[in-house]
Design a protein around this motif. Structure first.
Motif, short mmCIF file in Angstrom:
data_model
loop_
_atom_site.label_atom_id
_atom_site.label_comp_id
_atom_site.label_asym_id
_atom_site.label_seq_id
_atom_site.Cartn_x
_atom_site.Cartn_y
_atom_site.Cartn_z
N ARG A 265 44.92 -1.35 87.75
CA ARG A 265 44.10 -2.44 87.24
C ARG A 265 44.08 -3.62 88.21
O ARG A 265 43.08 -4.32 88.34
N ARG A 271 37.49 -6.51 86.51
CA ARG A 271 38.13 -6.11 85.26
C ARG A 271 37.27 -5.09 84.56
O ARG A 271 36.04 -5.14 84.66
N PHE A 272 37.90 -4.21 83.83
CA PHE A 272 37.13 -3.25 83.05
C PHE A 272 36.33 -4.00 81.99
O PHE A 272 36.79 -5.00 81.44
N GLN A 276 34.33 -0.02 78.83
CA GLN A 276 35.28 0.80 79.58
C GLN A 276 36.64 0.79 78.90
O GLN A 276 37.29 1.83 78.79
N GLU A 277 37.05 -0.38 78.45
CA GLU A 277 38.36 -0.47 77.78
C GLU A 277 38.40 0.41 76.53
O GLU A 277 39.41 1.03 76.24
N ARG A 278 37.30 0.44 75.82
CA ARG A 278 37.29 1.27 74.62
C ARG A 278 37.44 2.74 75.00
O ARG A 278 38.22 3.48 74.40
N ILE A 280 38.82 3.92 77.64
CA ILE A 280 40.19 4.11 78.13
C ILE A 280 41.17 4.24 76.96
O ILE A 280 42.04 5.12 76.95
N ALA A 281 40.98 3.41 75.95
CA ALA A 281 41.86 3.49 74.79
C ALA A 281 41.73 4.86 74.11
O ALA A 281 42.72 5.46 73.69
N TYR A 311 41.16 6.49 86.11
CA TYR A 311 42.24 6.06 85.22
C TYR A 311 42.91 7.27 84.58
O TYR A 311 44.13 7.42 84.61
#
Ligand code: ADP
Ligand code: MG
Length: 722
Positions: A265, A271-272, A276-278, A280-281, A311
């Motif tokens: 990161r 930053r994502f 993207q974060e969702r 990744i989660a 990732y």
């Protein structure tokens, strides 16, 4: 599990075959078993993709003739389409400019008319005096203008006569005859009577008759729905089988993301996004479990999927295992490699590229790297990755037929059927055949990798659920924020000059450009040649004085890499390319693209192509050039209009579904099983739901249906595994 009566308790392969019913294999017989099909006709049929009797029955009429009234010849009125019947009195031939006109005097006792045919001189012999004919058409300038006719039985002139996709070589009439000959009198129906009754479905034989010889449109539709149900059911059973199979597989649980991912990161220059974060989660959640991940990561071109994929790969590395990224073509594999290489170096993670043109030494060493990037085929067949924990499969090649053909050829050259060399097989039974010894051992021990499928051509959710019914779906619905939507224009050919002067303005401002030629040549070699010719022409004309590079599928990987590097380093102003650039290329300074003859491309493909620009902060443009609007087909017009209207891939996917009706959108997985010829995923939602629930009941049931699924999965190569 509730099994229908008659299926429960029967041993596989032991189901009672009803006597006298033609076995389903009858459908597999080649077309030349039909009367009137010799080697020449067979060839022509094959060019339409019609190889077997079953193919003919599955040749869907694209419309039916409207019903028309029968008239006495004495009652004919101008400009009304009608059917008439009578006897030929005489026939004559003459020319009118370039038109060959054949005229028959026909009488039905009430009156005599002159019926005319254009450019079909061979009919003269069939229209001898005394022949009884039935004609469909209307009174016109040169007498009765015949649209269709029958000598003998009224098939072509009948109300609701089917109109098939034909070719110049095979007339709709001939196809009608052949389909008629293929229609069975009785037919093994794989569905149990009870099920048919419950679902209110007609017999399959009746459905086929209704489809090809309907007496009303409602009847034709009822027939279509039954056949569509069968298609959906087969597919859903195959999916249910695969799901079942997967339940028994075990993948390494990778726990939670740790230090390496934290550093990743930091290494990224951005930053994502929330999307993207969702994703990744969701991936993290999957990787924490021992059930192998099977997730589809959907996102438009440039939405930032690759960084998310990396990732997932790094999660494997962090756990002391390997990650592999598989691409459908070598070019793509190389491009992915270039993207991954940099962050990997910063993180001290070894990353290797593996293609069929990699030197031996590199190939031998590649499996020792933490991350391996290669083509699907290569990674599956040739290389052993015993520690593989996460596989990312790029399924970007989900577009037109021509593209798939090119891919098949490209991978054929490697001696592997690449379009079917599917990711899923790594985690399903299919892999057992394809994987190397080590992988087989790993699989035997219940170790399967987590698999993330990545697609840049979003498919509508309904479709995703249908075809990827066994996959979880993550979507990156919005690209990184600062991007400006690409401005798209549709330019008629006669204004091409303006498009190029626009392009030169960008070049003069220090930007770069793509020109895409839609080469419809058969082979990659002739494509490459045509591209060369076009690039030379442009260099002398529209692009005179600019530095032009040429990218096509026949370049050697090293040449291609060098070319891309030069373009990236701004040593070239314009990249003239065949469709090979449609994925993976990332040059933010390229701000304008011209696509020549854009009407020849599919919607998804054009959208992909367009995604090559608009990658930087500058406003980008895409100019689609086509023939004049009035020369285009309805669907070409609809495609181009949609592309001008929106840059949202999900919206375009919906439009594409509307235009094409589903089957063709399935891309990679489209073969045999997923070739949804009759099902219309939008209108047939209810059928789909019913097929899913029936499939759950029938997944383990032996019988003719299971046999059909077996045959179809074999044809599809991999879906349910070996
Ligand atoms: P895709 O694989 O979906 O086509 P990429 O992952 O290749 O998209 O990303 C396209 C471009 O956007 C790359 O140059 C990438 O570095 C950049 N990018 C990705 N995610 C972000 C983000 N969150 N913010 C800014 N730029 C990003
Ligand atoms: Mg990408």
């Amino acid at each position: 599990m509730r099994l229908p009566v008659g299926f429960a308790g029967e041993a596989a392969g032991d189901w009672p075959r009803p006597p006298l019913f033609p076995r389903a294999e009858a459908l597999e017989r080649t077309v030349d078993v039909l009367p009137g099909v010799g080697p020449a006709v067979k060839k022509k049929l094959e060019r339409l993709g019609l190889h077997t009797v079953g193919d003919l029955l599955a040749h869907r009429p694209f419309r039916y003739e409207e019903p028309v009234p029968e008239r006495r010849m004495a009652d004919l009125r101008a400009d009304e389409e009608v059917a008439i019947a009578g006897e030929v009195l005489s026939v004559s031939k003459r020319r009118r400019g370039r038109l060959q006109m054949l005229t028959a005097r026909v009488s039905d006792g009430s009156a005599t008319i002159s019926a005319t045919w254009f450019n079909q001189p061979w009919l003269e012999r069939q229209l001898q005096a005394g022949t009884r004919v039935r004609l469909r058409g209307r009174q016109g300038r040169y007498g009765f203008d015949v649209r269709s006719f029958d000598i003998g039985d009224g098939e072509a002139t009948a109300d609701f006569a089917p109109v098939y996709p034909a070719s110049e070589e095979i007339t709709p009439k001939k196809l009608r005859e052949l389909v008629g000959a293929a229609l069975p009198s009785s037919f093994a129906d794989p569905l149990l009577a009870e099920l048919k009754e419950r679902e209110r479905l007609p017999q399959r034989a009746d459905a086929l008759w209704a489809l090809h010889r309907p007496r009303s449109l409602a009847e034709a539709e009822a027939g279509r729905r039954r056949v569509a149900f069968d298609e959906l059911l087969l597919l859903q059973i195959a999916i249910a089988r695969r799901r079942r199979e997967r339940e028994g597989e075990v993948a390494p649980a990778l726990g939670e993301a740790g230090d390496l991912l934290a550093r990743y990161r930091e290494v990224l220059p951005f930053r994502f996004t929330a999307h993207q974060e969702r994703a990744i989660a969701e991936i993290d959640r999957d990787l924490a479990r021992t059930v192998p991940m099977q997730r589809l990561l959907q996102g438009d071109v440039g939405s930032g999927k690759t960084v998310v994929a990396l990732y997932a790969l790094l999660r494997a590395v962090e756990a002391g295992r390997q990650g592999a990224l598989m691409a459908p073509t070598e070019t793509l594999a190389e491009q992915h490699f270039l993207t991954l290489e940099e962050p990997c170096r910063a993180l001290g993670v070894t990353c290797a590229l593996l293609t069929s043109s990699s030197p031996r030494r590199e190939r031998d060493l590649a499996p020792e790297a933490s991350l391996v990037v290669g083509t699907h085929a290569l990674i599956q067949e040739g290389v052993q990755l015993p520690d593989l924990a996460v596989a990312v499969v790029d399924e970007q090649h989900r577009f037109g037929v021509a593209q798939r053909k090119a891919l098949a050829e490209a991978s054929g050259a490697m001696g592997i059927n690449g379009t079917q060399a599917e990711p899923t097989s790594l985690s399903s039974g299919g892999a057992r055949a394809a994987a190397g010894v080590e992988q087989r051992k790993a699989l035997a021990e219940g170790r399967s990798p987590h698999v993330l499928h990545m697609t840049a051509t979003p498919i509508p959710r309904t479709l995703a659920l249908t075809v990827y019914g066994d996959l979880a779906v993550s979507e990156i619905a919005k690209p990184p924020a600062e991007r400006k939507p690409i401005k798209t224009a549709w330019v008629a050919e006669n204004r091409m000059g303006e498009a190029y002067s626009r392009l030169r303005k960008h070049l003069d401002a220090g930007r770069q450009a793509y020109v895409v030629c839609p080469l419809i040549e058969e082979s990659e070699t002739s494509q490459a040649r045509a591209a060369e010719v076009e690039a030379e022409r442009l260099q002398r004309a529209e692009l005179r004085g600019y530095r032009v590079g040429l990218l096509h599928g026949r370049l050697r990987p090293a040449e291609r890499r060098e070319l891309m590097a030069r373009f990236k380093a701004r040593e070239l102003d314009v990249l003239v390319a065949t469709t090979v650039i449609e994925v993976g290329v990332d040059v933010p300074n390229a701000t304008i693209m011209i696509v020549q003859e854009a009407d020849r491309f599919g919607l998804a493909q054009l959208h992909q192509l367009r995604g090559r620009v608009g990658r930087g902060a500058e406003q980008s443009y895409c100019l689609f050039i086509s023939r004049a609007r009035e020369d285009l087909t309805e669907s070409a017009t609809a495609r181009l209009e949609a592309l001008v209207r929106t840059t949202d891939g999900f919206e375009l996917a919906e439009v594409d579904l509307d235009i094409r009706g589903g089957g063709q959108l399935l891309g990679t997985r489209q073969s045999g099983l997923t070739d949804l010829n009759f099902a219309r995923l939008r209108e047939d939602r209810d059928l789909l739901e019913r097929a899913r629930s029936v499939a759950d009941e029938l997944v383990d049931a032996p019988g003719p249906l299971a046999d059909e699924v077996d045959r179809a999965t074999q044809a599809a190569g991999d879906l349910a595994g070996a």
